[in-house]
Enzyme design. Structure first.
Site, short mmCIF file in Angstrom:
data_model
loop_
_atom_site.label_atom_id
_atom_site.label_comp_id
_atom_site.label_asym_id
_atom_site.label_seq_id
_atom_site.Cartn_x
_atom_site.Cartn_y
_atom_site.Cartn_z
CG ASP A 1 -72.25 -57.69 27.69
OD1 ASP A 1 -72.40 -57.81 28.92
OD2 ASP A 1 -73.10 -58.08 26.87
CE1 TYR B 1 -76.25 -61.60 23.39
CE2 TYR B 1 -74.12 -60.60 23.87
CZ TYR B 1 -75.49 -60.63 24.03
OH TYR B 1 -76.10 -59.70 24.83
CE LYS C 1 -75.23 -60.16 28.93
NZ LYS C 1 -74.47 -60.12 27.68
CG HIS D 1 -78.81 -63.61 28.52
ND1 HIS D 1 -78.14 -63.94 27.37
CD2 HIS D 1 -79.23 -62.34 28.32
CE1 HIS D 1 -78.15 -62.92 26.52
NE2 HIS D 1 -78.82 -61.94 27.07
#
Length: 287
Positions: A47, A52, A81, A113
């Site tokens: 994930d 990120y 996301k 997200h």
């Protein structure tokens, strides 16, 4: 090969109940080490997210490591996301950027997200329109097969009802914070009603739940770690989990949740800790 259970999404695709969360995994070496350990321990789901900033490293690690573990692209389930900065008219561009960064051909699951838009106040009335515009872009890419399943993260019951009234393709997954202090009964009930898979993140409450006396008592009784108890509590309810770690030993330990069962009494005692507490961000104020 992994023998972990999976759930069938409303798109017909299977999603493993256990995946590796990659939030805060930073840099090619750390990502490579974590992915290598996860694949060895049987993980088949990973994930990520645009925010990120590790999509490139995750894609590269998987392309290098899948052959080592005797696996192909089809054997793993990749989630990413849409960043809040791309909510609305930039959604198509944002999703295509994630596809390009991962460079794995397609994304198994792509989520909005956050229900808000970066740069706008949470109460701004443009947020609903931006969400709707993002969803149309995701539906288009889903139709092209580039996003095999699409869904949302951090949506409240109100956001979910709004989406279900306007969407052509229903969300396959809702990913939200879920642990014994935040049991989310209304959202779980809505997901069941709509045929949406309810998925957990932050199952360990940012690590703070690992010191809870009751969770430790249950862990001692069944000779497991507090983390394993928390992950098992969710998985035993059919809720997929995404524990995150960069430590190979912890990655392996977090996968050992399918060879024991919590008693009904312990499940009830853990669920009774529910106090509606968010350790992460709270989306309830987003218009």
């Amino acid at each position: 090969m992994s023998s972990f259970p999976s759930v069938v999404l409303n798109t017909g695709h299977q999603m493993p109940v256990l995946g590796l969360g990659t939030y805060k995994l930073c840099g090619p070496e750390e990502v490579f080490q974590a992915v290598d350990a996860a694949l060895a321990a049987g993980y088949r789901a990973f994930d990520s997210a645009a925010v990120y900033r590790n999509e490139v490293d995750l894609g590269k690690a998987l392309r290098e490591l899948l052959p080592k573990h005797g696996l192909t692209r089809e054997d793993v389930f990749i989630t990413s996301k849409l960043g809040p900065k791309d909510q609305g008219e930039k959604a198509m561009e944002g999703a295509l950027h994630s596809l390009s960064q991962l460079n794995l051909g397609y994304i198994d699951l792509y989520l909005i997200h956050w229900p808000g838009t970066q740069g706008l106040p949470v109460t701004d009335q443009r947020n609903p329109g931006n969400r709707a515009q993002s969803w149309v872009a995701l539906e288009e890419l889903h139709g092209q097969g580039k996003l095999r399943s699409i869904g949302v993260s951090n949506y409240t019951p109100a956001h979910m009802r709004e989406l279900m009234q306007s969407c052509k393709v229903p969300p396959a997954v809702l990913q939200v914070e879920f642990h014994p202090q935040l049991c989310q009964p209304e959202l779980r009930s809505l997901c069941k009603e709509y045929g949406v898979c309810f998925q957990a993140y932050s199952s360990l409450g940012k690590g703070e739940l690992l010191t809870d006396p009751l969770i430790n008592e249950v862990a001692n009784d069944c000779k497991r770690t507090p983390a394993q108890v928390l992950l098992r509590w969710a998985a035993q309810q059919g809720v997929p989990v995404l524990p995150k770690s960069s430590d190979p030993d912890r990655i392996e330990k977090n996968a050992e949740i399918f060879d024991f069962t919590l008693s009904d009494t312990d499940m009830d005692r853990l669920s009774a800790l529910d106090c509606g507490h968010n350790f992460c961000w709270d989306p309830s104020e987003v218009a």
